[in-house]
Design an enzyme around this catalytic site. Sequence first.
Site, PDB file in Angstrom:
ATOM      1  N   GLY A 243       0.762  -1.246   0.000  1.00 52.55           N
ATOM      2  CA  GLY A 243       0.000   0.000   0.000  1.00 52.55           C
ATOM      3  C   GLY A 243       0.786   1.286   0.000  1.00 52.55           C
ATOM      4  O   GLY A 243       0.204   2.355  -0.198  1.00 52.55           O
ATOM      5  N   GLU A 277       4.191  -6.652   1.863  1.00 53.39           N
ATOM      6  CA  GLU A 277       3.690  -7.003   0.527  1.00 53.39           C
ATOM      7  C   GLU A 277       3.655  -5.797  -0.405  1.00 53.39           C
ATOM      8  O   GLU A 277       2.606  -5.484  -0.976  1.00 53.39           O
ATOM      9  CB  GLU A 277       2.274  -7.585   0.633  1.00 53.39           C
ATOM     10  N   PRO A 278       4.767  -5.089  -0.571  1.00 51.92           N
ATOM     11  CA  PRO A 278       4.715  -3.922  -1.449  1.00 51.92           C
ATOM     12  C   PRO A 278       4.524  -4.330  -2.905  1.00 51.92           C
ATOM     13  O   PRO A 278       5.077  -5.343  -3.344  1.00 51.92           O
ATOM     14  CB  PRO A 278       6.090  -3.268  -1.256  1.00 51.92           C
ATOM     15  N   ARG A 280       3.050  -1.589  -5.793  1.00 51.56           N
ATOM     16  CA  ARG A 280       3.264  -0.329  -6.509  1.00 51.56           C
ATOM     17  C   ARG A 280       4.625   0.308  -6.200  1.00 51.56           C
ATOM     18  O   ARG A 280       5.298   0.811  -7.094  1.00 51.56           O
ATOM     19  CB  ARG A 280       2.148   0.648  -6.123  1.00 51.56           C
ATOM     20  N   TYR A 320      -9.495   5.227 -12.328  1.00 52.13           N
ATOM     21  CA  TYR A 320      -9.376   5.956 -11.054  1.00 52.13           C
ATOM     22  C   TYR A 320      -9.221   7.453 -11.256  1.00 52.13           C
ATOM     23  O   TYR A 320      -8.898   8.159 -10.304  1.00 52.13           O
ATOM     24  CB  TYR A 320      -8.131   5.512 -10.276  1.00 52.13           C
ATOM     25  N   CYS A 346     -13.016   3.306 -28.566  1.00 56.71           N
ATOM     26  CA  CYS A 346     -14.308   3.961 -28.749  1.00 56.71           C
ATOM     27  C   CYS A 346     -15.036   4.142 -27.425  1.00 56.71           C
ATOM     28  O   CYS A 346     -16.053   3.488 -27.154  1.00 56.71           O
ATOM     29  CB  CYS A 346     -15.151   3.145 -29.717  1.00 56.71           C
ATOM     30  N   GLU A 347     -14.485   4.984 -26.566  1.00 50.28           N
ATOM     31  CA  GLU A 347     -15.084   5.332 -25.269  1.00 50.28           C
ATOM     32  C   GLU A 347     -14.627   6.753 -24.967  1.00 50.28           C
ATOM     33  O   GLU A 347     -13.441   7.060 -25.139  1.00 50.28           O
ATOM     34  CB  GLU A 347     -14.522   4.453 -24.129  1.00 50.28           C
TER      35      GLU A 347
HETATM   36  C1  LIG Z   1      -2.793  -5.235  -4.011  1.00 54.84           C
HETATM   37  C2  LIG Z   1      -2.266  -5.812  -2.756  1.00 54.84           C
HETATM   38  C3  LIG Z   1      -0.982  -5.489  -2.323  1.00 54.84           C
HETATM   39  C4  LIG Z   1      -0.100  -4.494  -3.023  1.00 54.84           C
HETATM   40  O1  LIG Z   1      -0.599  -3.209  -2.927  1.00 54.84           O
HETATM   41  P1  LIG Z   1       0.284  -1.972  -3.398  1.00 54.84           P
HETATM   42  O2  LIG Z   1      -0.566  -0.805  -3.155  1.00 54.84           O
HETATM   43  O3  LIG Z   1       0.562  -2.192  -4.844  1.00 54.84           O
HETATM   44  O4  LIG Z   1       1.517  -1.987  -2.578  1.00 54.84           O
HETATM   45  C5  LIG Z   1      -0.522  -6.123  -1.184  1.00 54.84           C
HETATM   46  N1  LIG Z   1      -1.289  -7.010  -0.492  1.00 54.84           N
HETATM   47  C6  LIG Z   1      -2.532  -7.312  -0.887  1.00 54.84           C
HETATM   48  C7  LIG Z   1      -3.321  -8.286  -0.097  1.00 54.84           C
HETATM   49  C8  LIG Z   1      -3.066  -6.732  -2.028  1.00 54.84           C
HETATM   50  O5  LIG Z   1      -4.317  -7.024  -2.398  1.00 54.84           O
END
Ligand SMILES: *Cc1c(COP(=O)(O)O)cnc(C)c1O
Length: 418
Positions: A243, A277-278, A280, A320, A346-347
């Site tokens: 996140g 869990e990075p 992005r 988004y 075509c949108e």
């Molecule tokens: C999408 C997701 C992530 C990665 O999120 P980022 O914003 O890309 O870091 C990590 N864990 C879970 C469970 C996700 O669904």
Amino acid sequence: MNAPSPFFPLKDGRRCVESVPLADVARRFGTPCYVYSRGALETALDEFQTALTGADAQICYAVKANSNLAVLRVLAQRGAGFDIVSGGELQRALAIGGDPRKIVFSGVGKSADDMALALSAGILCFNVESAPELDRLDGVAASLGVRAPVGLRVNPDVDAKTHPYVSTGLKKNKFGVAYGDALDLYRRAADLPHIETLGIGCHIGSQILDPSPFAEALDRLLLLVDRLAAAGIALRHIDLGGGLGVRYRDDAEPTVKDYLEPLLDRLRGRALKILLEPGRRLVGNAGVLLTRVEYLKPGEIKNFAIVDAAMNDLARPALYDAWHEIVPVRPREAPPRLWEIVGPVCESGDFLGHGRKLALAPGDLLAIMSAGAYGMSMSSNYNTRPRAAEVMIDGDQAHLIRRRETVEELYALESLLP
Ligand SMILES: *Cc1c(COP(=O)(O)O)cnc(C)c1O
């Protein structure tokens, strides 16, 4: 304007990725084309590894952000494990030789088949999100004669203050076990013979630029960890999810250290392994989408620059209302105008940028910056458009890491009625 990235320099008036001019990439591989920097990927991962020095921690890169095999391999070679959300992503991770013991499996809708696949592979942990999922996993593990390693993904009910589509840690979201139900579910897990309870986790959303909601979520989780310990359930790891945001525009981007330090402070002295869990943050600013201007359509109200990339290649603006910096590959001296940068789909929602001040001519190349995350991985074949090629730059070398699809491939799986 973004702070200039050393991996996307302007050299002698030519935009490059590392040492390779983007114009050369377009000539060799065509457009639209995703172009990634190996150096940028590695640097982003190193920022995490450095901040985690001395901690018992494992990075599990969220494969869904960019699932190209070459990207996965570069990250795995530097120690990353993976956070997967499907059997397909698991197969990708295994295909590049990823270590299953560094893989966590997230997602609210895991199928029995995907569970079996992950159990056979011997992954580190299933992040379980509901009671019925726990029961299903127990059953699948029983049928294979194994115990499933489990952490509960708890919904900490904190406001990540991000776009509603990418906010996941609020009560109203579909994700995770409700905070108030977590203790009961842990007790239930302890009674299931084929479940081995290892951890706890959360993932509160995406593109979060303020570190404080992460610390708030962790405090909520630690309260549960202590209550569980008091009830005789000792956990081995805590998964803080992903996140952390990246700079797209003039966003104040926290450093990884800014983000992690308050978390590591709270975890000091606890015997909990830390999983992160990075997604992005590792790939977002490591890639651009290279596109060519097809037509210019100046108008009374708006000027349209129609480019050969579209919402099917990069969905984020349409989905988004996301803002990506758009830069010319070869800046012109001519006076700029305001352009709507739009694709051929075509949108009316098919735009890549609104009101961009650029000096353009047909045939010009543009780089859509910060497109490494949720770009190619969210792309589609809408309008029967073959997906873009992907190229990875490594110093002065350009490697094709996914060739452009052909139209025949797009309908190869279809058949006519007899
Ligand atoms: C999408 C997701 C992530 C990665 O999120 P980022 O914003 O890309 O870091 C990590 N864990 C879970 C469970 C996700 O669904």
